[in-house]
Scaffold this motif. Sequence first.
Motif, PDB file in Angstrom:
ATOM      1  N   TYR A   4      20.333   9.640 -56.024  1.00 32.83           N
ATOM      2  CA  TYR A   4      19.214   9.867 -55.109  1.00 32.83           C
ATOM      3  C   TYR A   4      19.502  11.126 -54.298  1.00 32.83           C
ATOM      4  O   TYR A   4      20.626  11.632 -54.263  1.00 32.83           O
ATOM      5  N   PHE A   5      18.487  11.633 -53.665  1.00 32.06           N
ATOM      6  CA  PHE A   5      18.629  12.847 -52.862  1.00 32.06           C
ATOM      7  C   PHE A   5      17.647  12.770 -51.691  1.00 32.06           C
ATOM      8  O   PHE A   5      16.476  12.427 -51.875  1.00 32.06           O
ATOM      9  N   GLU A   6      18.126  13.048 -50.481  1.00 34.95           N
ATOM     10  CA  GLU A   6      17.289  12.968 -49.284  1.00 34.95           C
ATOM     11  C   GLU A   6      16.963  14.364 -48.773  1.00 34.95           C
ATOM     12  O   GLU A   6      17.798  15.269 -48.819  1.00 34.95           O
ATOM     13  N   ALA A   7      15.750  14.503 -48.274  1.00 36.51           N
ATOM     14  CA  ALA A   7      15.307  15.763 -47.680  1.00 36.51           C
ATOM     15  C   ALA A   7      14.425  15.430 -46.489  1.00 36.51           C
ATOM     16  O   ALA A   7      13.696  14.430 -46.497  1.00 36.51           O
ATOM     17  N   SER A   8      14.497  16.241 -45.457  1.00 40.36           N
ATOM     18  CA  SER A   8      13.685  15.997 -44.266  1.00 40.36           C
ATOM     19  C   SER A   8      13.228  17.323 -43.674  1.00 40.36           C
ATOM     20  O   SER A   8      13.828  18.372 -43.919  1.00 40.36           O
ATOM     21  N   LEU A   9      12.171  17.248 -42.902  1.00 40.86           N
ATOM     22  CA  LEU A   9      11.594  18.436 -42.269  1.00 40.86           C
ATOM     23  C   LEU A   9      11.083  18.053 -40.900  1.00 40.86           C
ATOM     24  O   LEU A   9      10.400  17.040 -40.738  1.00 40.86           O
ATOM     25  N   LYS A  10      11.431  18.862 -39.913  1.00 38.15           N
ATOM     26  CA  LYS A  10      10.918  18.671 -38.555  1.00 38.15           C
ATOM     27  C   LYS A  10      10.509  20.032 -38.024  1.00 38.15           C
ATOM     28  O   LYS A  10      11.305  20.966 -38.032  1.00 38.15           O
ATOM     29  N   LEU A  11       9.271  20.142 -37.574  1.00 41.30           N
ATOM     30  CA  LEU A  11       8.721  21.412 -37.101  1.00 41.30           C
ATOM     31  C   LEU A  11       8.265  21.284 -35.661  1.00 41.30           C
ATOM     32  O   LEU A  11       7.719  20.251 -35.256  1.00 41.30           O
ATOM     33  N   LYS A  12       8.472  22.339 -34.896  1.00 43.71           N
ATOM     34  CA  LYS A  12       7.963  22.375 -33.530  1.00 43.71           C
ATOM     35  C   LYS A  12       6.484  22.757 -33.567  1.00 43.71           C
ATOM     36  O   LYS A  12       6.037  23.476 -34.465  1.00 43.71           O
ATOM     37  N   PRO A  13       5.696  22.277 -32.600  1.00 39.79           N
ATOM     38  CA  PRO A  13       4.269  22.643 -32.569  1.00 39.79           C
ATOM     39  C   PRO A  13       4.052  24.154 -32.616  1.00 39.79           C
ATOM     40  O   PRO A  13       3.134  24.632 -33.281  1.00 39.79           O
ATOM     41  N   LYS A  14       4.920  24.915 -31.939  1.00 40.53           N
ATOM     42  CA  LYS A  14       4.763  26.373 -31.921  1.00 40.53           C
ATOM     43  C   LYS A  14       4.855  26.952 -33.330  1.00 40.53           C
ATOM     44  O   LYS A  14       4.123  27.894 -33.675  1.00 40.53           O
ATOM     45  N   GLN A  15       5.744  26.400 -34.163  1.00 35.40           N
ATOM     46  CA  GLN A  15       5.894  26.891 -35.534  1.00 35.40           C
ATOM     47  C   GLN A  15       4.618  26.640 -36.344  1.00 35.40           C
ATOM     48  O   GLN A  15       4.191  27.485 -37.120  1.00 35.40           O
ATOM     49  N   ILE A  16       4.008  25.464 -36.147  1.00 28.72           N
ATOM     50  CA  ILE A  16       2.775  25.136 -36.860  1.00 28.72           C
ATOM     51  C   ILE A  16       1.652  26.076 -36.438  1.00 28.72           C
ATOM     52  O   ILE A  16       0.895  26.601 -37.268  1.00 28.72           O
TER      53      ILE A  16
END
Length: 342
Positions: free
Chosen positions: A180-192
């Motif tokens: 298996y392989f895990e990946a995650s993403l977290k973005l700040k509102p400013k980046q969006i």
Amino acid sequence: MKFEVGDKVVIRITNEDAEVVDIINDKMVMVDVRGVKFPAYNDQLDFPYFKQFSKQKLVPEKKPAPKTFIDQVPKEKIRQMPKREANGVWITFIPKFEQDDFGDDVVTLLKIHLHNQNDEGYAFTYDLKYFGQADFELKNQVMGHQDFYLHDIPFSNLNDSPSYHFEFSLLTPDKHKAPYFEASLKLKPKQIFQKIQEIQEKGEPTFSYQLFKDYPLKVEEEKMELGKLAAAGFKMYEASKAKQHLPPARTVVDLHIEKLTDGWKSMSNAEILQFQVDQFEKYYELALAHYQPMLTVIHGLGSGRLRDEIHDILRHRKPVKYFVNQYHPSYGYGATEIYFQY
């Protein structure tokens, strides 16, 4: 007389709504702001229609989303993409624009897709979390060179620190590749916001982030010969009593090198990084041995090499339920919180 008793007005300085409750003289009136009464000059007040027409509406007001039941969730859409050269797996955001009352284009929601641009297919689990709390979960599969629609999120929810977590596994098992392989993403509102401005300027409909390029190879674990270890003088303990011989675990581990060793000044950058990773591994294993629910690792900001190294390790660890690198009042963005599953 500019104002009369009962008029709805706006305080210019504070931009607060008020009501005229008494006329003092030609230049002053008594106003009521949420139960507090005080005198004000007429030139300090305005009628509310000026505020309504001069205020630019950038983002629609956030409204509580109605509760969604499982039978109301739209069926995921799968679209076959033209076969191209393998280029990894991506998460793609499609902003939906609508015009407000003033004719301005505002974003009301984001449509989220999973793009598999590789030849192989994957089973996946997807979790959306707000402030670290699970909000939406989906299990499905995406074939090679397919576009998979996940779901929509209201644009106003971007202020609630959304994080996107995936766990992938091969539809066709390969003994040489990771189970298996895990990946995650977290973005700040400013980046969006910046991304949306960029695609508007370029006339593009979407923006994307790569989750991984190539599915990782299997990491072979070294097997220990217990008989040889005992013969070499290592102490052996019963598994049921092993915990009492372990050093104490920590819930927070500070990996700044000056906190770990006094001899760091004579170490090269590569040696420092390896020493920090070794210390992380030590306290990670202790946290598991003591069945801790979570572990906070302080890696600092810097160049991000230590953070990336730790995140790469965590993506391959099955006991890790999920991990987040979000703002913390004590550490800012310089710490990662790891949550375990047993």
